[in-house]
Design a protein around this motif. Structure first.
Motif, PDB file in Angstrom:
ATOM      1  N   UNK A 185       0.847  -1.193   0.000  1.00  0.00           N
ATOM      2  CA  UNK A 185       0.000   0.000   0.000  1.00  0.00           C
ATOM      3  C   UNK A 185       0.883   1.242   0.000  1.00  0.00           C
ATOM      4  N   UNK A 186       0.509   2.233  -0.780  1.00  0.00           N
ATOM      5  CA  UNK A 186       1.267   3.481  -0.828  1.00  0.00           C
ATOM      6  C   UNK A 186       0.462   4.574  -0.141  1.00  0.00           C
ATOM      7  N   UNK A 187       1.151   5.652   0.206  1.00  0.00           N
ATOM      8  CA  UNK A 187       0.534   6.734   0.963  1.00  0.00           C
ATOM      9  C   UNK A 187       0.828   8.064   0.285  1.00  0.00           C
ATOM     10  N   UNK A 188      -0.026   9.042   0.570  1.00  0.00           N
ATOM     11  CA  UNK A 188       0.101  10.341  -0.090  1.00  0.00           C
ATOM     12  C   UNK A 188       1.059  11.292   0.626  1.00  0.00           C
ATOM     13  N   UNK A 189       1.458  10.961   1.861  1.00  0.00           N
ATOM     14  CA  UNK A 189       2.395  11.826   2.581  1.00  0.00           C
ATOM     15  C   UNK A 189       3.316  10.994   3.475  1.00  0.00           C
ATOM     16  N   UNK A 190       4.391  11.632   3.894  1.00  0.00           N
ATOM     17  CA  UNK A 190       5.350  10.989   4.798  1.00  0.00           C
ATOM     18  C   UNK A 190       4.672  10.651   6.122  1.00  0.00           C
ATOM     19  N   UNK A 191       3.853  11.559   6.627  1.00  0.00           N
ATOM     20  CA  UNK A 191       3.193  11.336   7.919  1.00  0.00           C
ATOM     21  C   UNK A 191       2.238  10.146   7.876  1.00  0.00           C
ATOM     22  N   UNK A 192       1.514   9.984   6.772  1.00  0.00           N
ATOM     23  CA  UNK A 192       0.606   8.841   6.648  1.00  0.00           C
ATOM     24  C   UNK A 192       1.395   7.533   6.609  1.00  0.00           C
ATOM     25  N   UNK A 193       2.510   7.515   5.877  1.00  0.00           N
ATOM     26  CA  UNK A 193       3.334   6.305   5.801  1.00  0.00           C
ATOM     27  C   UNK A 193       3.934   5.976   7.165  1.00  0.00           C
ATOM     28  N   UNK A 194       4.421   6.987   7.867  1.00  0.00           N
ATOM     29  CA  UNK A 194       5.006   6.777   9.189  1.00  0.00           C
ATOM     30  C   UNK A 194       3.955   6.272  10.175  1.00  0.00           C
ATOM     31  N   UNK A 195       2.768   6.840  10.117  1.00  0.00           N
ATOM     32  CA  UNK A 195       1.688   6.425  10.999  1.00  0.00           C
ATOM     33  C   UNK A 195       1.277   4.978  10.722  1.00  0.00           C
ATOM     34  N   UNK A 196       1.190   4.609   9.447  1.00  0.00           N
ATOM     35  CA  UNK A 196       0.845   3.228   9.093  1.00  0.00           C
ATOM     36  C   UNK A 196       1.916   2.254   9.574  1.00  0.00           C
ATOM     37  N   UNK A 197       3.180   2.660   9.483  1.00  0.00           N
ATOM     38  CA  UNK A 197       4.271   1.810   9.974  1.00  0.00           C
ATOM     39  C   UNK A 197       4.166   1.613  11.477  1.00  0.00           C
ATOM     40  N   UNK A 198       3.855   2.667  12.215  1.00  0.00           N
ATOM     41  CA  UNK A 198       3.753   2.528  13.669  1.00  0.00           C
ATOM     42  C   UNK A 198       2.574   1.627  14.052  1.00  0.00           C
ATOM     43  N   UNK A 199       1.487   1.694  13.300  1.00  0.00           N
ATOM     44  CA  UNK A 199       0.345   0.804  13.549  1.00  0.00           C
ATOM     45  C   UNK A 199       0.726  -0.643  13.268  1.00  0.00           C
ATOM     46  N   UNK A 200       1.469  -0.858  12.182  1.00  0.00           N
ATOM     47  CA  UNK A 200       1.908  -2.213  11.824  1.00  0.00           C
ATOM     48  C   UNK A 200       2.853  -2.772  12.886  1.00  0.00           C
ATOM     49  N   UNK A 201       3.779  -1.962  13.369  1.00  0.00           N
ATOM     50  CA  UNK A 201       4.716  -2.403  14.412  1.00  0.00           C
ATOM     51  C   UNK A 201       3.956  -2.730  15.694  1.00  0.00           C
ATOM     52  N   UNK A 202       2.990  -1.890  16.035  1.00  0.00           N
ATOM     53  CA  UNK A 202       2.193  -2.140  17.239  1.00  0.00           C
ATOM     54  C   UNK A 202       1.410  -3.437  17.120  1.00  0.00           C
ATOM     55  N   UNK A 203       0.879  -3.720  15.933  1.00  0.00           N
ATOM     56  CA  UNK A 203       0.146  -4.961  15.700  1.00  0.00           C
ATOM     57  C   UNK A 203       1.063  -6.170  15.895  1.00  0.00           C
ATOM     58  N   UNK A 204       2.287  -6.079  15.378  1.00  0.00           N
ATOM     59  CA  UNK A 204       3.251  -7.172  15.528  1.00  0.00           C
ATOM     60  C   UNK A 204       3.606  -7.371  16.997  1.00  0.00           C
ATOM     61  N   UNK A 205       3.834  -6.284  17.725  1.00  0.00           N
ATOM     62  CA  UNK A 205       4.217  -6.384  19.134  1.00  0.00           C
ATOM     63  C   UNK A 205       3.070  -6.894  20.003  1.00  0.00           C
ATOM     64  N   UNK A 206       1.844  -6.647  19.606  1.00  0.00           N
ATOM     65  CA  UNK A 206       0.698  -7.118  20.394  1.00  0.00           C
ATOM     66  C   UNK A 206       0.511  -8.631  20.326  1.00  0.00           C
ATOM     67  N   UNK A 207       1.229  -9.309  19.452  1.00  0.00           N
ATOM     68  CA  UNK A 207       1.128 -10.765  19.364  1.00  0.00           C
ATOM     69  C   UNK A 207       1.923 -11.465  20.467  1.00  0.00           C
ATOM     70  N   UNK A 208       2.744 -10.716  21.192  1.00  0.00           N
ATOM     71  CA  UNK A 208       3.588 -11.276  22.243  1.00  0.00           C
ATOM     72  C   UNK A 208       3.401 -10.432  23.503  1.00  0.00           C
ATOM     73  N   UNK A 209       2.956 -11.046  24.591  1.00  0.00           N
ATOM     74  CA  UNK A 209       2.619 -10.253  25.779  1.00  0.00           C
ATOM     75  C   UNK A 209       3.819  -9.536  26.372  1.00  0.00           C
ATOM     76  N   UNK A 210       5.008 -10.143  26.330  1.00  0.00           N
ATOM     77  CA  UNK A 210       6.195  -9.468  26.861  1.00  0.00           C
ATOM     78  C   UNK A 210       6.584  -8.283  25.986  1.00  0.00           C
ATOM     79  N   UNK A 211       6.546  -8.472  24.678  1.00  0.00           N
ATOM     80  CA  UNK A 211       6.875  -7.375  23.763  1.00  0.00           C
ATOM     81  C   UNK A 211       5.836  -6.268  23.865  1.00  0.00           C
TER      82      UNK A 211
END
Length: 125
Positions: A81-107
């Motif tokens: 997926x592509x984004x129209x601005x740097x802020x949208x891409x950065x925000x999507x990355x942080x959501x994706x990282x948070x989703x990955x970290x939520x799969x492990x209770x310690x992380x």
């Protein structure tokens, strides 16, 4: 009939593209240019990095994380997926990282300390 493989037939079923689609990326569409911006947060030996790339007038993200027992990397790809601005891409990355970290209770507990990465409005940092 011969037992020799047909070279044209092999090319037709090959999973590896013959040439990159453009100079920005490799054969698989992974963006290989320098990132437009990088956001990094480190806590001891744990870290999260977000890379935002520009391809044409669109923005893509990649990341590297090593938080607790989770070690992941995502390469920016033209098929993503592509984004129209740097802020949208950065925000999507942080959501994706948070989703990955939520799969492990310690992380998940450790990731709560990553304020710069978790916060969606990057312009404040």
């Amino acid at each position: 009939m011969t037992d020799d493989p047909d070279p044209d037939g092999i090319r037709n079923i090959s999973l590896i593209p013959l040439a990159p689609p453009n100079a920005l990326c490799d054969m698989w569409g992974n963006i290989k240019t320098e990132p437009l911006c990088t956001v990094e947060e480190r806590h001891g030996d744990m870290f999260a990095r977000i890379f935002v790339y520009r391809a044409g007038d669109r923005f893509y993200y990649g990341y590297q994380i090593s938080i607790g027992t989770i070690v992941r990397q995502k390469t920016a790809n033209l098929q993503d997926r592509s984004f129209s601005s740097v802020d949208f891409a950065r925000s999507a990355a942080s959501i994706d990282i948070e989703r990955v970290c939520n799969t492990n209770k310690n992380a998940k507990k450790i990731f709560a300390d990553f304020i710069k990465i978790r916060y969606k409005q990057g312009s404040l940092f």
